[in-house]
Design a protein around this motif. Structure first.
Motif, PDB file in Angstrom:
ATOM      1  N   UNK A 178       0.889  -1.323  -0.031  1.00 56.25           N
ATOM      2  CA  UNK A 178      -0.090  -0.023   0.133  1.00 56.25           C
ATOM      3  C   UNK A 178       0.723   1.353   0.038  1.00 56.25           C
ATOM      4  N   UNK A 179       1.962   1.199   0.478  1.00 57.96           N
ATOM      5  CA  UNK A 179       2.805   2.234   0.744  1.00 57.96           C
ATOM      6  C   UNK A 179       3.195   2.745  -0.754  1.00 57.96           C
ATOM      7  N   UNK A 180       3.368   1.645  -1.688  1.00 54.19           N
ATOM      8  CA  UNK A 180       3.703   1.965  -3.170  1.00 54.19           C
ATOM      9  C   UNK A 180       2.384   2.549  -3.989  1.00 54.19           C
ATOM     10  N   UNK A 181       1.275   2.468  -3.407  1.00 54.84           N
ATOM     11  CA  UNK A 181       0.034   3.402  -4.116  1.00 54.84           C
ATOM     12  C   UNK A 181       0.059   4.622  -3.596  1.00 54.84           C
ATOM     13  N   UNK A 183      -0.514   8.339  -1.974  1.00 55.59           N
ATOM     14  CA  UNK A 183      -1.539   8.916  -1.280  1.00 55.59           C
ATOM     15  C   UNK A 183      -2.202   9.611  -2.053  1.00 55.59           C
ATOM     16  N   UNK A 184      -1.988  10.335  -2.865  1.00 55.72           N
ATOM     17  CA  UNK A 184      -2.772  11.227  -3.513  1.00 55.72           C
ATOM     18  C   UNK A 184      -4.111  10.884  -4.114  1.00 55.72           C
ATOM     19  N   UNK A 185      -4.043   9.442  -4.297  1.00 57.68           N
ATOM     20  CA  UNK A 185      -5.124   8.985  -4.947  1.00 57.68           C
ATOM     21  C   UNK A 185      -6.341   8.929  -4.120  1.00 57.68           C
ATOM     22  N   UNK A 186      -6.196   8.288  -2.954  1.00 54.51           N
ATOM     23  CA  UNK A 186      -7.450   8.243  -2.106  1.00 54.51           C
ATOM     24  C   UNK A 186      -7.474   9.677  -1.403  1.00 54.51           C
ATOM     25  N   UNK A 187      -6.618  10.320  -1.375  1.00 54.59           N
ATOM     26  CA  UNK A 187      -6.927  11.949  -0.678  1.00 54.59           C
ATOM     27  C   UNK A 187      -7.646  12.637  -1.693  1.00 54.59           C
ATOM     28  N   UNK A 201     -12.953   1.743  -0.821  1.00 55.80           N
ATOM     29  CA  UNK A 201     -13.543   0.787  -1.540  1.00 55.80           C
ATOM     30  C   UNK A 201     -13.530   1.060  -3.102  1.00 55.80           C
ATOM     31  N   UNK A 202     -13.443   2.452  -3.527  1.00 61.61           N
ATOM     32  CA  UNK A 202     -13.934   2.582  -5.013  1.00 61.61           C
ATOM     33  C   UNK A 202     -12.570   3.027  -5.631  1.00 61.61           C
ATOM     34  N   UNK A 203     -11.552   3.482  -4.830  1.00 63.72           N
ATOM     35  CA  UNK A 203     -10.201   3.888  -5.434  1.00 63.72           C
ATOM     36  C   UNK A 203      -9.174   2.991  -5.140  1.00 63.72           C
ATOM     37  N   UNK A 204      -8.783   2.478  -3.920  1.00 67.37           N
ATOM     38  CA  UNK A 204      -7.977   1.811  -3.761  1.00 67.37           C
ATOM     39  C   UNK A 204      -7.953   0.380  -3.954  1.00 67.37           C
ATOM     40  N   UNK A 205      -9.099  -0.624  -3.723  1.00 63.99           N
ATOM     41  CA  UNK A 205      -9.350  -1.911  -4.237  1.00 63.99           C
ATOM     42  C   UNK A 205      -9.184  -2.086  -5.589  1.00 63.99           C
ATOM     43  N   UNK A 206      -9.596  -1.095  -6.443  1.00 61.51           N
ATOM     44  CA  UNK A 206      -9.236  -1.547  -8.008  1.00 61.51           C
ATOM     45  C   UNK A 206      -7.828  -1.459  -8.471  1.00 61.51           C
ATOM     46  N   UNK A 207      -7.155  -0.861  -7.695  1.00 61.59           N
ATOM     47  CA  UNK A 207      -5.566  -1.048  -7.992  1.00 61.59           C
ATOM     48  C   UNK A 207      -4.789  -1.683  -7.074  1.00 61.59           C
ATOM     49  N   UNK A 208      -5.197  -2.336  -6.156  1.00 63.95           N
ATOM     50  CA  UNK A 208      -4.362  -2.883  -5.452  1.00 63.95           C
ATOM     51  C   UNK A 208      -4.333  -4.630  -5.522  1.00 63.95           C
ATOM     52  N   UNK A 209      -4.681  -4.953  -6.519  1.00 65.12           N
ATOM     53  CA  UNK A 209      -5.045  -6.614  -6.801  1.00 65.12           C
ATOM     54  C   UNK A 209      -3.623  -7.340  -6.772  1.00 65.12           C
TER      55      UNK A 209
END
Lengths: 294, 341
Positions: A178-181, A183-187, A201-209
Motif C-alpha cells: 500500500x505504501x507504493x500506491x 496517497x494522492x489517489x485516495x486523498x 472501496x472505490x479507489x484503492x481496491x481496484x488498483x491493489x490486486x
C-alpha cells in the motif's frame, strides 16, 4: 548496461558459475523427480535392498504387478486410507484462511500505510514479534482453553487460528504494497467528497490486486504447509493433508505400506508445483517485497 | 488518517492477533505455574472367600470432577520451571560440583531434556542461517551470470525446495537417505560399510538435519539476493571500473554494500524460522538423536497424557529465547526510529 559488466567475465569463471547452477538445479529438483518416479513402484524397488537401479527399471514392480508402473500406492492412499477426505479438508481450510486473512489484512495494512502517528510503528513492531513466536508455543496456549470451550478438533477453530497466525505477516506485506500506491489517489477522492471507506472501496481496491494476489499466495502456502497447528488442533476425522501424512508415518510403516505415504506426499506436492508454475513472478515479487523496506 | 478511522480499519486484524497470539501467551504463562491434578486415590476393601484385602484404587469419578472444577490444575508456582525436565538447576549444581573437566559437565548437561533441545535448536539456528545466506548468495551470483533466457526456468526449479511443505520436503530427503534408499545405499557403497546408517549416528543425524535446513531455505536467500543484484547501481559499477577497480574490488565495495540491508533481512527471517525448527525432526524421525524446543513441547502435548504445565513452561522459556534473539534487531530498529523522528 548489464551486459557491459557481464562480457568482462573470463570464460573459466563463466564455466565455474554455469557448473554451479547445474549442480544446484540437480540438488533442488532431483529429490522430487526421484520420489515422483518411485511413487509408481512397489516398496521393494523404491527401497531396494539389492540394487538401487531396481528403482529405475522396476524389476520387483514387474515381478509383483506385471507392469513397470503401478498405481497401487495411490489407490491405497486415496481410496483405502481415504486421503480424499484430507484433500477436501485442506481445500476448505486454505480457501477460508486466504479469504479471511486478506479481508482483515487489507483493511489493517491500508490503515497502517496511511497513518503517520507513532502507534503505527509500534503495531508493526508488535506484529514482527508475533511473527517470531514459534507456532508450537502458541499451540500449548490454545489446547486447554479449546478443550474447555469444546471447540477442539473442528475445522473452523483451525481456520481462525491460522488466520490470526497469518496476520502479522499479511499486515507487513500489504503495508509495504500500500505504501507504493500514491496517497494522492485516495486523498483526492476524499476531497471530491468520498468518506475514507468509500475512498478505500472505490479507489484503492481496484488498483491493489497485484499486492493482494501475492499476499494471498503466501497465506495459501502458510495454511497449506502448516503441520504444527493442524496436527495438534484437528481431530483424526478432520485432518488436512499434511497432518494426515504425518499420521501415515506411524501407521503405514508398521503395516509395510510406506508406498501409501510416498503416493500421498507426491499428491500433496502436485498443487504446489502447479502454483509455482502459474505464479512464479508473484512469488518472487512477494519474497522481495519485505526486503525492499529493509 | 484520523485516529477514529484508523481504529476501525485496524480493529479486525488487531483483534485476531490479540485473541489468538497475545492471549494464548498469557494462557501459557498461567498454565506454566499450574500442574495437573494427581489422580484421586481411594482405599477399597475387597473381601474374597478367605480374607479381606485393602488396596488403593483410582477414583475416576472424583478425579474427573476435580479436573472439571479446576481445569488449570493445582497452583505450584515456578516448580515446573525448575524441575529436571526444564531448567534443572539442582541437577546442574550437583553436576558442577562433581564435574571432572568441563567436557564431562557439558555431556551431563546434554542428558537433561531441556538443555539437549536447547543445544540442538541453537546449533541449528546459528549454523543453518549463515550457510543459507552464503549458498543463497552464491546461487544468485551464478544465476545472474547465465544467459537471460534460462533464468526463468532455473528460478522455477530453485523455488521448489522452499515452497514445498517442510514435512514433505524432509520426508522426500529422508526416504532417499534411508539405508535402502538411493543415497543411503550409495553412501554405504562409497564408504564400503554395509551397516553405515545416517539414522544411527547422532552426529550424522545432526548433519542431515542441517543439510535439509540449508536446502530448504537457500532458495529464499537466493531470490532476495538475485532481486537485489538486478538493482545494483550500474553507474557506480561503471565508474568503479573506469577508476580501475578489479572484479573483486567491485564486488567488495559496490555490490556487497548494496546487498547489506538484504542480508540483514534474510538473517532476521531465517533466525525466526530456524529457531522454531520442528517438522524436519518429525519427518526424519530423528527425535532419538536431535530434539528441538518446539519438538519437546509437541511431545508433552501429544498422546494420551497431556502435560499442559510442562509444555507451557517450555513454551515460556522458548518465548524468552525468541525475545533474546530479536533483541539486537529491536534495539537497532528503535535507534533508527528515534533518528527519523
Amino acid at each position: 548496461m548489464e551486459n557491459t559488466v557481464q562480457t568482462k567475465q573470463s570464460p573459466l569463471l563463466r564455466l565455474i558459475l554455469g557448473a554451479f547452477v547445474i549442480i544446484w538445479i540437480i540438488l533442488a529438483a532431483f529429490p522430487f523427480l526421484w520420489t515422483l518416479w518411485g511413487s509408481f513402484k512397489v516398496e521393494a524397488d523404491f527401497f531396494s535392498k539389492v540394487d538401487w537401479s531396481f528403482a529405475l527399471s522396476g524389476d520387483r514392480t514387474i515381478a509383483e504387478t506385471g507392469s513397470a508402473f503401478t498405481g497401487a500406492g495411490y489407490y491405497g492412499a486415496w481410496v483405502q486410507e481415504e486421503f480424499w477426505r484430507a484433500a477436501i479438508n485442506t481445500l476448505i481450510v486454505t480457501f477460508f484462511v486466504v479469504i479471511i486473512s486478506l479481508t482483515l489484512g487489507t483493511l489493517g495494512g491500508y490503515a497502517l500505510s496511511r497513518s503517520s502517528f507513532r502507534y503505527t510503528f509500534w503495531i508493526l513492531i508488535a506484529a514482527l514479534v508475533f511473527r517470531a513466536m514459534p507456532h508450537m508455543t502458541l499451540v500449548s496456549g490454545y489446547l486447554l482453553p479449546f478443550f474447555e470451550m469444546n471447540v477442539w478438533g473442528i475445522l473452523p477453530t483451525t481456520i481462525v487460528v491460522l488466520v490470526a497466525i497469518n496476520q502479522p505477516f499479511t499486515l507487513w506485506m500489504l503495508h509495504s504494497f500500500f505504501l507504493n500506491i500514491p496517497k494522492d489517489l485516495d486523498e483526492s477522492a476524499m476531497v471530491d467528497g468520498c468518506t475514507r471507506f468509500q475512498a478505500f472501496r472505490h479507489v484503492i481496491i481496484p488498483v491493489m490486486w497485484p499486492g493482494v494476489i501475492t499476499t494471498g499466495l503466501f497465506s495459501f502456502l502458510l495454511a497449506y504447509n502448516d503441520f504444527a497447528i493442524t496436527s495438534m488442533l484437528l481431530s483424526q476425522d478432520n485432518q488436512t493433508m499434511v497432518p494426515k501424512i504425518g499420521s501415515f508415518l506411524g501407521t503405514t510403516q508398521v503395516q509395510g505400506n510406506v508406498m501409501f505415504a510416498v503416493a500421498a506426499v507426491v499428491s500433496a506436492t502436485a498443487p504446489l508445483f502447479i502454483l509455482v508454475l502459474l505464479f512464479q513472478r508473484q512469488i518472487v515479487s512477494g519474497l522481495t517485497a519485505g526486503a525492499v523496506k529493509g | 488518517m484520523p485516529h477514529r478511522a484508523f481504529f476501525w480499519f485496524i480493529l479486525p486484524s488487531a483483534l485476531a492477533m490479540l485473541l489468538f497470539i497475545a492471549l494464548p501467551i498469557a494462557s501459557v504463562i498461567l498454565q506454566s505455574v499450574h500442574i495437573e491434578h494427581p489422580k484421586v486415590m481411594t482405599e477399597v476393601e475387597t473381601c474374597g472367600p478367605f480374607n479381606c484385602t485393602t488396596e488403593l484404587r483410582v477414583d475416576t469419578e472424583a478425579t474427573a470432577e476435580l479436573r472439571k472444577a479446576q481445569p488449570l490444575g493445582k497452583f505450584i508456582g515456578l516448580e515446573t520451571y525448575l524441575n529436571r525436565n526444564h531448567l534443572a538447576f539442582d541437577v546442574l549444581k550437583v553436576q558442577w560440583q562433581e564435574r571432572d573437566g568441563f567436557f564431562s559437565f557439558v555431556r551431563g548437561l546434554y542428558n537433561l531434556p531441556f538443555y539437549k533441545a536447547l543445544t540442538f535448536t541453537v546449533a541449528y539456528t546459528f549454523i543453518v542461517t549463515p550457510l543459507v545466506i552464503l549458498l543463497g548468495f552464491c546461487i544468485a551470483v551464478a544465476v545472474n551470470a547465465i544467459p537471460k533466457i534460462l533464468r526463468g526456468s532455473v528460478i522455477f526449479v530453485s523455488l521448489l525446495p522452499m515452497i514445498v511443505t517442510p514435512l514433505i520436503g524432509s520426508l522426500v530427503l529422508f526416504w532417499m537417505v534411508d539405508a535402502n534408499g538411493v543415497l543411503g545405499s550409495a553412501i554405504q557403497r562409497l564408504f564400503d560399510d554395509p551397516n553405515l546408517s545416517l539414522k544411527a549416528s547422532p552426529f550424522l543425524t545432526w548433519i542431515m538435519l542441517f543439510v535439509y535446513g540449508v536446502w530448504h531455505s537457500a532458495p529464499f536467500a537466493f531470490v532476495v539476493f538475485y532481486a537485489g543484484l538486478q538493482t545494483v547501481p550500474q553507474d557506480t559499477l561503471e565508474s568503479a571500473m573506469i577508476d580501475g577497480a578489479s572484479r573483486w574490488e567491485r564486488i567488495r565495495y559496490v555490490v556487497l554494500p548494496h546487498l547489506a540491508p538484504l542480508v540483514t533481512f534474510v538473517a532476521l527471517i531465517q533466525l525466526m524460522d530456524n529457531f522454531r525448527v520442528f517438522e524436519p525432526i518429525v519427518g526424519f524421525n530423528a527425535s532419538a538423536s536431535a530434539t528441538s524446543l518446539s519438538w519437546i513441547i509437541f511431545n508433552d502435548l501429544f498422546g494420551q497424557q497431556q502435560l499442559f504445565g510442562s509444555a507451557a513452561a517450555t513454551s515460556m522459556l522458548t518465548i524468552l529465547g525468541v525475545c533474546i534473539l530479536l533483541m539486537p534487531v529491536l534495539v537497532r530498529t528503535w535507534r533508527q526510529y528515534k533518528v527519523v523522528q
